[in-house]
Design a protein around this motif. Structure first.
Motif, PDB file in Angstrom:
ATOM      1  N   LEU A 185     145.172  21.376  41.238  1.00  0.00           N
ATOM      2  CA  LEU A 185     146.087  20.460  40.571  1.00  0.00           C
ATOM      3  C   LEU A 185     145.369  19.660  39.479  1.00  0.00           C
ATOM      4  O   LEU A 185     145.942  19.411  38.413  1.00  0.00           O
ATOM      5  N   GLU A 186     144.123  19.291  39.721  1.00  0.00           N
ATOM      6  CA  GLU A 186     143.356  18.591  38.689  1.00  0.00           C
ATOM      7  C   GLU A 186     143.118  19.511  37.495  1.00  0.00           C
ATOM      8  O   GLU A 186     143.219  19.083  36.334  1.00  0.00           O
ATOM      9  N   SER A 187     142.821  20.777  37.736  1.00  0.00           N
ATOM     10  CA  SER A 187     142.614  21.719  36.646  1.00  0.00           C
ATOM     11  C   SER A 187     143.893  21.944  35.851  1.00  0.00           C
ATOM     12  O   SER A 187     143.845  22.146  34.628  1.00  0.00           O
ATOM     13  N   ASP A 188     145.033  21.927  36.513  1.00  0.00           N
ATOM     14  CA  ASP A 188     146.304  22.018  35.795  1.00  0.00           C
ATOM     15  C   ASP A 188     146.456  20.840  34.834  1.00  0.00           C
ATOM     16  O   ASP A 188     146.876  21.012  33.680  1.00  0.00           O
ATOM     17  N   ARG A 189     146.121  19.632  35.292  1.00  0.00           N
ATOM     18  CA  ARG A 189     146.242  18.447  34.427  1.00  0.00           C
ATOM     19  C   ARG A 189     145.301  18.548  33.227  1.00  0.00           C
ATOM     20  O   ARG A 189     145.675  18.216  32.095  1.00  0.00           O
ATOM     21  N   LEU A 190     144.078  19.006  33.463  1.00  0.00           N
ATOM     22  CA  LEU A 190     143.126  19.160  32.373  1.00  0.00           C
ATOM     23  C   LEU A 190     143.590  20.239  31.397  1.00  0.00           C
ATOM     24  O   LEU A 190     143.404  20.107  30.178  1.00  0.00           O
ATOM     25  N   ALA A 191     144.201  21.300  31.905  1.00  0.00           N
ATOM     26  CA  ALA A 191     144.693  22.370  31.045  1.00  0.00           C
ATOM     27  C   ALA A 191     145.808  21.872  30.127  1.00  0.00           C
ATOM     28  O   ALA A 191     145.919  22.322  28.980  1.00  0.00           O
ATOM     29  N   VAL A 192     146.631  20.964  30.604  1.00  0.00           N
ATOM     30  CA  VAL A 192     147.670  20.373  29.752  1.00  0.00           C
ATOM     31  C   VAL A 192     147.035  19.701  28.542  1.00  0.00           C
ATOM     32  O   VAL A 192     147.488  19.862  27.399  1.00  0.00           O
ATOM     33  N   GLN A 193     145.964  18.944  28.756  1.00  0.00           N
ATOM     34  CA  GLN A 193     145.270  18.276  27.661  1.00  0.00           C
ATOM     35  C   GLN A 193     144.637  19.288  26.709  1.00  0.00           C
ATOM     36  O   GLN A 193     144.750  19.164  25.482  1.00  0.00           O
ATOM     37  N   LEU A 194     143.963  20.286  27.262  1.00  0.00           N
ATOM     38  CA  LEU A 194     143.231  21.253  26.448  1.00  0.00           C
ATOM     39  C   LEU A 194     144.160  22.107  25.594  1.00  0.00           C
ATOM     40  O   LEU A 194     143.888  22.344  24.406  1.00  0.00           O
ATOM     41  N   THR A 195     145.240  22.587  26.175  1.00  0.00           N
ATOM     42  CA  THR A 195     146.142  23.451  25.422  1.00  0.00           C
ATOM     43  C   THR A 195     146.804  22.693  24.279  1.00  0.00           C
ATOM     44  O   THR A 195     146.878  23.193  23.150  1.00  0.00           O
ATOM     45  N   GLY A 196     147.244  21.480  24.547  1.00  0.00           N
ATOM     46  CA  GLY A 196     147.870  20.695  23.483  1.00  0.00           C
ATOM     47  C   GLY A 196     146.914  20.382  22.351  1.00  0.00           C
ATOM     48  O   GLY A 196     147.274  20.470  21.170  1.00  0.00           O
ATOM     49  N   SER A 197     145.668  20.043  22.682  1.00  0.00           N
ATOM     50  CA  SER A 197     144.664  19.740  21.659  1.00  0.00           C
ATOM     51  C   SER A 197     144.377  20.944  20.773  1.00  0.00           C
ATOM     52  O   SER A 197     144.038  20.800  19.593  1.00  0.00           O
ATOM     53  N   ALA A 198     144.487  22.143  21.332  1.00  0.00           N
ATOM     54  CA  ALA A 198     144.191  23.374  20.590  1.00  0.00           C
ATOM     55  C   ALA A 198     145.421  23.938  19.884  1.00  0.00           C
ATOM     56  O   ALA A 198     145.347  25.014  19.281  1.00  0.00           O
ATOM     57  N   GLY A 199     146.564  23.239  19.945  1.00  0.00           N
ATOM     58  CA  GLY A 199     147.757  23.690  19.238  1.00  0.00           C
ATOM     59  C   GLY A 199     148.672  24.585  20.033  1.00  0.00           C
ATOM     60  O   GLY A 199     149.570  25.216  19.461  1.00  0.00           O
TER      61      GLY A 199
END
Length: 269
Positions: free
Chosen positions: A198-212
């Motif tokens: 679940l923590e990795s899911d939250r981090l993935a939300v940040q990473l994907t948005g930052s990369a467009g």
């Protein structure tokens, strides 16, 4: 007298294990969390590089489709370069595995990330692939493998202490105590795994948005995983991963927290 000595030995083993675990504390620069780990970043990198060839072999080696493999690498590195992880000491590399049947993706300590051909062919967009890779990057920067190793060692030591205290060579039934202790330890480590996902899911939300990339694509990934499981995963508490359907609501919550005014227009699906 023998029982008292066994109990004292077990108590000492448990005490040393607990003190060692709680004293090995480091603050994670990416999550801000205090973590119990007993290895350095350099050791994580070395461990991942050493294990990578063997892990690839278990899935039939690297995929022969060089174009697809390069696309995985490109999206993975785009996620790194467009976030604060670009300054990370981890040595990220992304690998497409030849296994076309298994639906899986995983990360080794230090930044070696893998996705199977079976997973890739089920994805329908770059955004979905970015979500999968972002999730695995999250595992690396959150140091989940290092945490799991430390927790597993603690659990093993405490299980050993319980076995010492309860085992009686003259009473075969006493072995049941050690078996129960081992099962409890296994379930505890499984619960840690669910929290990490679940923590990795939250981090993935940040990473994907930052990369467009549109982080909402991750919810489609969860639906794909749920369909791939065929609903035969068994009770959630017996799994290391949360049920994909249950993860969707958590991803929605993470997206709302990251984008309180709504997800920006123009992100890649």
């Amino acid at each position: 007298m023998g029982g008292i000595i066994k109990f004292i030995i077990a108590l000492l083993v448990a005490a040393v294990s607990l003190v060692t675990y709680w004293c090995n504390t480091q603050e994670n620069e990416f999550t801000g969390e205090k973590q119990h780990v007993d290895m350095t970043v350099e050791q994580e990198i070395a461990l991942g590089l050493q294990a990578a060839p063997q892990m690839a072999d278990q899935y039939g080696g690297l995929h022969p489709d060089r174009e697809a493999a390069q696309a995985v690498k490109d999206i993975g590195h785009q996620l790194i370069q467009n976030s604060r992880i670009s300054n990370s000491p981890y040595e990220f590399d992304f690998h497409l595995l030849a296994d076309e049947e298994t639906v899986n993706a995983f990360a080794l300590p230090g930044g070696q990330i893998f996705i199977t051909g079976g997973m890739l062919k089920r994805l329908n967009s770059e955004g979905q692939l970015a979500g999968v890779l972002g999730h695995e990057i999250g595992h690396v920067v959150a140091r989940h493998s290092a945490e799991q190793l430390a927790k597993a060692k603690l659990t093993q030591d405490l299980t050993g202490a319980a076995a010492i205290a309860t085992y009686d060579p003259g009473n075969p039934a006493s072995r049941g105590g050690a078996v129960v202790a081992a099962m409890v330890g296994k379930l505890l480590n499984m619960s840690y795994g669910r929290e990490d996902e679940l923590e990795s899911d939250r981090l993935a939300v940040q990473l994907t948005g930052s990369a467009g990339y549109d982080p909402r694509a991750m919810m489609e990934v969860m639906r794909i995983l749920e369909e791939a499981s065929g609903g035969a995963g068994g009770p959630e508490f017996m799994q290391t991963h949360p049920n994909p359907g249950n993860r969707i609501s958590k991803i929605e919550q993470a997206i709302q927290e990251e984008y309180p005014e709504g997800v920006p227009e123009g992100l890649k699906q």
